[in-house]
Write a protein that holds these residues in place. Structure first.
Motif, mmCIF file in Angstrom:
data_model
loop_
_atom_site.group_PDB
_atom_site.id
_atom_site.type_symbol
_atom_site.label_atom_id
_atom_site.label_comp_id
_atom_site.label_asym_id
_atom_site.label_seq_id
_atom_site.Cartn_x
_atom_site.Cartn_y
_atom_site.Cartn_z
ATOM 1 N N GLY A 1 0.830 -1.196 0.000
ATOM 2 C CA GLY A 1 0.000 0.000 0.000
ATOM 3 C C GLY A 1 0.863 1.243 0.000
ATOM 4 N N ARG A 2 0.277 2.360 -0.427
ATOM 5 C CA ARG A 2 0.994 3.636 -0.485
ATOM 6 C C ARG A 2 0.797 4.405 0.813
ATOM 7 N NH1 ARG A 2 -1.662 6.536 -5.259
ATOM 8 N NH2 ARG A 2 -3.464 5.522 -4.293
ATOM 9 N N ILE A 3 1.883 4.901 1.368
ATOM 10 C CA ILE A 3 1.812 5.590 2.648
ATOM 11 C C ILE A 3 1.136 6.949 2.524
ATOM 12 C CG2 ILE A 3 4.046 6.781 2.487
ATOM 13 C CD1 ILE A 3 4.465 6.031 5.468
ATOM 14 N N GLU A 4 1.138 7.538 1.328
ATOM 15 C CA GLU A 4 0.534 8.861 1.149
ATOM 16 C C GLU A 4 -0.984 8.805 0.993
ATOM 17 O OE1 GLU A 4 1.933 7.628 -3.052
ATOM 18 O OE2 GLU A 4 2.511 7.335 -0.946
ATOM 19 N N ASP A 5 -1.545 7.607 0.862
ATOM 20 C CA ASP A 5 -2.989 7.436 0.737
ATOM 21 C C ASP A 5 -3.503 6.721 1.984
ATOM 22 O OD1 ASP A 5 -5.609 6.833 0.112
ATOM 23 O OD2 ASP A 5 -5.174 6.296 -1.970
ATOM 24 N N ALA A 6 -4.249 7.431 2.829
ATOM 25 C CA ALA A 6 -4.697 6.869 4.105
ATOM 26 C C ALA A 6 -5.508 5.592 3.932
ATOM 27 C CB ALA A 6 -5.517 7.905 4.874
ATOM 28 N N ALA A 7 -6.214 5.464 2.807
ATOM 29 C CA ALA A 7 -7.036 4.278 2.569
ATOM 30 C C ALA A 7 -6.194 3.029 2.331
ATOM 31 C CB ALA A 7 -7.961 4.509 1.375
ATOM 32 N N GLU A 8 -4.897 3.195 2.078
ATOM 33 C CA GLU A 8 -4.032 2.059 1.770
ATOM 34 C C GLU A 8 -3.036 1.742 2.876
ATOM 35 O OE1 GLU A 8 -2.153 2.213 -2.026
ATOM 36 O OE2 GLU A 8 -3.943 2.909 -3.089
ATOM 37 N N THR A 9 -3.128 2.435 4.009
ATOM 38 C CA THR A 9 -2.072 2.340 5.018
ATOM 39 C C THR A 9 -2.339 1.314 6.122
ATOM 40 O OG1 THR A 9 -3.082 4.167 6.255
ATOM 41 C CG2 THR A 9 -1.351 4.724 4.659
ATOM 42 N N VAL A 10 -3.189 0.350 5.864
ATOM 43 C CA VAL A 10 -3.424 -0.687 6.866
ATOM 44 C C VAL A 10 -3.604 -2.033 6.180
ATOM 45 C CG1 VAL A 10 -5.921 -0.260 6.909
ATOM 46 C CG2 VAL A 10 -4.820 -1.378 8.861
ATOM 47 N N PHE A 11 -2.932 -3.048 6.719
ATOM 48 C CA PHE A 11 -3.130 -4.438 6.311
ATOM 49 C C PHE A 11 -3.876 -5.134 7.446
ATOM 50 C CE2 PHE A 11 1.345 -4.135 4.228
ATOM 51 C CZ PHE A 11 0.836 -3.326 3.220
ATOM 52 N N VAL A 12 -4.891 -5.917 7.104
ATOM 53 C CA VAL A 12 -5.675 -6.612 8.124
ATOM 54 C C VAL A 12 -5.585 -8.118 7.894
ATOM 55 C CG1 VAL A 12 -7.943 -6.922 9.175
ATOM 56 C CG2 VAL A 12 -7.266 -4.665 8.314
ATOM 57 N N PHE A 13 -5.260 -8.841 8.965
ATOM 58 C CA PHE A 13 -5.228 -10.301 8.951
ATOM 59 C C PHE A 13 -6.310 -10.773 9.924
ATOM 60 C CE2 PHE A 13 -1.101 -8.388 8.459
ATOM 61 C CZ PHE A 13 -0.567 -8.996 7.336
ATOM 62 N N ASN A 14 -7.335 -11.412 9.394
ATOM 63 C CA ASN A 14 -8.473 -11.805 10.223
ATOM 64 C C ASN A 14 -8.576 -13.323 10.289
ATOM 65 O OD1 ASN A 14 -10.830 -11.619 11.749
ATOM 66 N ND2 ASN A 14 -12.133 -11.675 9.942
ATOM 67 N N MET A 15 -8.394 -13.870 11.481
ATOM 68 C CA MET A 15 -8.488 -15.313 11.684
ATOM 69 C C MET A 15 -9.860 -15.642 12.261
ATOM 70 S SD MET A 15 -6.868 -18.199 11.436
ATOM 71 C CE MET A 15 -5.107 -17.894 11.474
ATOM 72 N N GLU A 16 -10.623 -16.487 11.558
ATOM 73 C CA GLU A 16 -11.979 -16.813 11.994
ATOM 74 C C GLU A 16 -12.167 -18.314 12.137
ATOM 75 O OE1 GLU A 16 -15.445 -14.871 10.697
ATOM 76 O OE2 GLU A 16 -14.352 -13.317 9.608
ATOM 77 N N PRO A 17 -12.032 -18.841 13.354
ATOM 78 C CA PRO A 17 -12.369 -20.254 13.587
ATOM 79 C C PRO A 17 -13.881 -20.450 13.457
ATOM 80 C CG PRO A 17 -10.999 -19.340 15.361
ATOM 81 C CD PRO A 17 -11.493 -18.192 14.552
ATOM 82 N N GLY A 18 -14.297 -21.622 12.995
ATOM 83 C CA GLY A 18 -15.722 -21.905 12.862
ATOM 84 C C GLY A 18 -16.403 -21.019 11.840
ATOM 85 N N TYR A 19 -15.748 -20.776 10.713
ATOM 86 C CA TYR A 19 -16.270 -19.824 9.725
ATOM 87 C C TYR A 19 -17.653 -20.226 9.216
ATOM 88 C CZ TYR A 19 -16.641 -17.045 5.472
ATOM 89 O OH TYR A 19 -17.085 -16.199 4.486
ATOM 90 N N PHE A 20 -17.816 -21.459 8.720
ATOM 91 C CA PHE A 20 -19.117 -21.897 8.208
ATOM 92 C C PHE A 20 -20.093 -22.191 9.342
ATOM 93 C CE2 PHE A 20 -17.181 -22.755 4.011
ATOM 94 C CZ PHE A 20 -18.172 -22.217 3.215
ATOM 95 N N GLN A 21 -19.583 -22.771 10.417
ATOM 96 C CA GLN A 21 -20.454 -23.146 11.526
ATOM 97 C C GLN A 21 -21.139 -21.928 12.140
ATOM 98 O OE1 GLN A 21 -19.778 -22.711 15.135
ATOM 99 N NE2 GLN A 21 -21.727 -23.710 15.579
ATOM 100 N N LYS A 22 -20.464 -20.789 12.153
ATOM 101 C CA LYS A 22 -21.026 -19.576 12.744
ATOM 102 C C LYS A 22 -21.908 -18.804 11.771
ATOM 103 C CE LYS A 22 -17.117 -18.885 15.885
ATOM 104 N NZ LYS A 22 -15.952 -18.019 16.200
#
Length: 269
Positions: free
Chosen positions: A212-233
């Motif tokens: 991502g580009r640091i000069e664009d606030a919309a690109e300045t975060v990476f998100v790693f989302n771990m979801e156990p029980g994805y289908f079950q929930k």
């Protein structure tokens, strides 16, 4: 026997405990058991982990290598920052804020920061300018993911107004993929970044790149989302993986009737 006032007091003060794991904080809550008044015993406190997925990380400044771990998933890769095609150093903290890591220009001056924050089951990697700075540049995290052997790349975030359904059979890489899913464990690892790429190397191993580009606030975060029980929930409360002994190959096919109902004729097929 415990007085009612003492019992309520102990319930009220039972709060949240913080424990550090390799630099990240995991949350555990303390809940009192119901006292057994007949035996004259007091309240027994037990520790219960409120997060089934806890992120841990390790960063080596010598080679800018970042390792992220959660459950049976490991991400191992290199952090890079380029400004005007010139590489900067990605370093640890250089001031009193221990978890605020730094972006250091070729002259050795700190001009930006990068931090790791946990939000529920998510891990966020945020990078940003130092105060009064406005330089352009691209931050990236590139490396390898080690997951269960049955895990495969897929797409789990729909687009608004989307009219195309993507179907895949077996292991298939696509630039649209934004997640990894393990059917055996019903475990999903979802990524969010302005630019993301994931490719299968071998079973259980994948190459990845987020940037991502640091000069664009919309690109300045990476998100790693771990979801156990994805289908079950979500969609299948009694989810179980397919028994491959009974069904070694997933049935695939195309039925226009299910899609178009009575709007399709024999000529259309």
């Amino acid at each position: 026997m415990i007085e009612r006032r003492d019992f309520l007091k102990k319930v009220a003060i039972s709060g949240v405990a913080l424990t550090s794991a390799n630099g990240l904080t995991s949350f555990t809550s303390r809940f009192p058991d119901t006292p057994n008044n007949s035996e004259g015993q007091g309240i027994i406190e037990k520790e219960k982990d409120t997060l089934s997925a806890v992120w841990k990380f390790d960063f080596d400044e010598r080679n800018a290598q970042l390792i992220l771990q959660n459950l049976n998933v490991t991400l191992k890769g290199k952090l890079r920052f380029l400004s005007d095609d010139t590489p900067w150093m990605v370093c640890c903290s250089r001031d009193g804020v221990a978890n605020r890591n730094t972006l250091v220009d070729p002259r050795g001056d700190v001009q930006g920061y990068w931090v790791l924050n946990t939000v529920g089951t998510q891990l966020e990697l945020l990078f940003y300018h130092r105060t009064a700075q406005r330089f352009a540049g691209r931050f990236s995290f590139e490396g390898t993911i080690f997951f269960s052997e049955d895990a495969f790349p897929c797409r789990t975030k729909p687009v608004v107004g989307e009219r195309v359904l993507n179907l895949m059979s077996g292991f298939a890489d696509s630039l649209l993929n934004d997640s990894l899913f393990s059917p055996k464990d019903d475990l999903l690892l979802q990524f969010t970044a302005a630019n993301f790429r994931i490719q299968t190397v071998v079973k259980g191993e994948f190459s990845f790149r987020l940037s991502g580009r640091i000069e664009d606030a919309a690109e300045t975060v990476f998100v790693f989302n771990m979801e156990p029980g994805y289908f079950q929930k979500r969609y299948i409360p009694y989810y179980q993986p397919i028994d491959r002994k009974r069904c070694p190959v997933v049935p695939t096919g195309w039925m226009s009737w299910n899609t178009y109902f009575d709007k399709a004729s024999a000529e259309d097929n």
